[in-house]
Design a protein around this motif. Structure first.
Motif, PDB file in Angstrom:
ATOM      1  N   GLN A  67       6.214 -43.176 -28.088  1.00 15.44           N
ATOM      2  CA  GLN A  67       6.130 -44.291 -27.156  1.00 15.44           C
ATOM      3  C   GLN A  67       7.501 -44.613 -26.557  1.00 15.44           C
ATOM      4  OE1 GLN A  67       3.299 -46.180 -26.251  1.00 15.44           O
ATOM      5  NE2 GLN A  67       2.060 -44.654 -27.302  1.00 15.44           N
ATOM      6  N   MET A 210      -2.986 -43.385 -26.453  1.00 19.26           N
ATOM      7  CA  MET A 210      -2.627 -42.941 -27.798  1.00 19.26           C
ATOM      8  C   MET A 210      -2.834 -44.057 -28.823  1.00 19.26           C
ATOM      9  SD  MET A 210       0.938 -40.955 -26.923  1.00 19.26           S
ATOM     10  CE  MET A 210       1.071 -39.842 -25.526  1.00 19.26           C
ATOM     11  N   VAL A 260      -3.863 -35.808 -25.576  1.00 18.74           N
ATOM     12  CA  VAL A 260      -4.144 -37.044 -26.317  1.00 18.74           C
ATOM     13  C   VAL A 260      -5.423 -36.890 -27.121  1.00 18.74           C
ATOM     14  CG1 VAL A 260      -4.715 -39.485 -26.084  1.00 18.74           C
ATOM     15  CG2 VAL A 260      -2.888 -38.513 -24.710  1.00 18.74           C
ATOM     16  N   ARG A 263      -4.912 -34.929 -30.135  1.00 17.61           N
ATOM     17  CA  ARG A 263      -3.903 -35.559 -30.999  1.00 17.61           C
ATOM     18  C   ARG A 263      -2.589 -34.782 -31.015  1.00 17.61           C
ATOM     19  NH1 ARG A 263      -6.202 -39.615 -34.236  1.00 17.61           N
ATOM     20  NH2 ARG A 263      -8.472 -39.735 -33.988  1.00 17.61           N
ATOM     21  N   ASP A 265       0.431 -35.498 -29.492  1.00 19.18           N
ATOM     22  CA  ASP A 265       1.139 -36.536 -28.745  1.00 19.18           C
ATOM     23  C   ASP A 265       2.431 -36.021 -28.109  1.00 19.18           C
ATOM     24  OD1 ASP A 265      -0.857 -38.219 -29.427  1.00 19.18           O
ATOM     25  OD2 ASP A 265       0.284 -39.401 -30.877  1.00 19.18           O
TER      26      ASP A 265
END
Length: 373
Positions: A67, A210, A260, A263, A265
């Motif tokens: 993030q 996410m 996404v 998974r 990321d």
């Protein structure tokens, strides 16, 4: 207040300050001021990534390196946008990319994703206000807010349903696909200025997706992969037509949604880099088309490798469909005369974008080996 927390707060507030400064600056100097403010914003975003806030104060908003790195991509997307823009007399329009980037960053850091969705709605409403101010633009503004709001309400409706239920996952996935602007499900862009709003808006939607996975469950993951594959194959079928080029500019968003859902990321982060720096209206340029086509050594190329390595464990059927779709889309989207002979762009914005794409493609795998992700 510790230094990392202060840096994080400053990084989130800086684009809003930049918007105020740019809107009040003289028209002839507005672009120069915008470039300086965006450059400082990139430095602050990098500082927050390298020196994150820790402990309970960071729980839920700054404890995920993906993030934080995604917000760095949003900051560099703003820098590239202002480098490409010209001096504009409309002060609201020249401040729009700063405001939309600031609200996108705030939407990604809220502990509750519902609040983040509300901030995205506020960003959309402000963008519609800016675009709809000229006479005769009310209908275009209504089309923008209609599509974006439908996506937001679908996600909110999914959040109200039982966690990990198929209905919740499907509704949330449909909403995220619309928010990300995934062609042909999302809002078609009519003018180049639309990227002032939609580049950070779609990037924030990808980052929020996410955080929505725990509530969406397996249906959410599968629906995102299916929607991304559908967009990839539509791009492959459209080929070199005008519609194909329009589809091709959202190619990294489609791959990011697949990542996404699988998974992966870090792979989604690399596709987000391609989206922020080469997506949207830049897809017609030679350097951007090479990046979107996942040519080495850019970040999307490394993202493809990471995605396929993860998908092979997730589902072999989807892996084969993804590989075939990417190859067909790239081969058919490449212009008949190739991408041109200019390997290194001549404009400053193109050079900045290519440098960031290449550096990100090398540094992210290195950071993975060092345990940063």
């Amino acid at each position: 207040m510790t230094v990392p927390v202060f840096l994080a707060a400053l990084a989130f507030a800086w684009p809003l300050l930049g918007a105020v400064v740019v809107m009040t600056a003289p028209t002839m100097r507005s672009r120069e001021v915008a470039v300086w403010m965006a450059t400082i914003g990139c430095v602050l975003a990098l500082a927050v990534f390298l020196f994150p806030a820790t402990g309970a104060v960071a729980a839920g908003w700054d404890d995920d390196p993906v993030q934080r790195a995604g917000r760095v991509m949003l900051a560099f997307g703003l820098l590239l946008t202002v480098l490409e823009s010209r001096d504009m007399a409309d002060r609201f329009l020249r401040g729009l990319p700063h405001v939309s980037t600031a609200l996108a960053g705030l939407a990604c850091v809220t502990p509750d994703p519902v609040v983040g969705l509300g901030i995205l709605e506020a960003s959309l409403a402000y963008g519609v206000f800016v675009f709809g101010r000229p006479a005769g633009q009310a209908r275009a503004g209504w089309a923008l807010v209609r599509t974006g709001s439908v996506g937001l309400f679908l996600v909110l409706a999914g959040l109200l349903l039982p966690s990990a239920s198929p209905s919740a996952g499907l509704m949330m996935a449909c909403g995220i696909v619309m928010l990300a602007g995934l062609t042909p499900f999302g809002q078609p862009w009519r003018e180049e200025n639309d990227t002032f709003l939609f580049l950070p808006f779609a990037g924030a939607a990808l980052l929020l997706s996410m955080r929505l996975r725990p509530h969406g469950g397996e249906a959410f993951d599968t629906a995102l992969v299916a929607a991304g594959l559908a967009s990839v194959w539509l791009t492959a079928c459209a080929g070199r037509s005008d519609g194909g080029l329009r589809l091709f500019r959202t190619f990294p968003s489609a791959l990011a949604l697949i990542a996404v859902g699988a998974r992966a990321d870090v792979a989604a982060l690399l596709f987000l880099c391609g989206w922020c720096l080469a997506g949207g209206s830049r897809s017609g340029r030679s350097w951007a088309a090479r990046a979107l086509a996942c040519f080495p050594p850019g970040a999307p190329f490394v993202g493809c490798l990471l995605l396929l390595s993860v998908m092979s464990d997730w589902s072999w059927m989807f892996t084969v469909l993804t590989v075939a779709g990417i190859l067909c889309a790239v081969v058919r989207a490449v212009p008949a005369g190739g991408f041109g002979q200019d390997i290194w762009p001549r404009d400053v914005a193109g050079r900045v974008a290519c440098s960031v794409l290449v550096v990100t493609g090398f540094l992210v795998p290195l950071a993975m080996m060092l345990g940063a992700f």
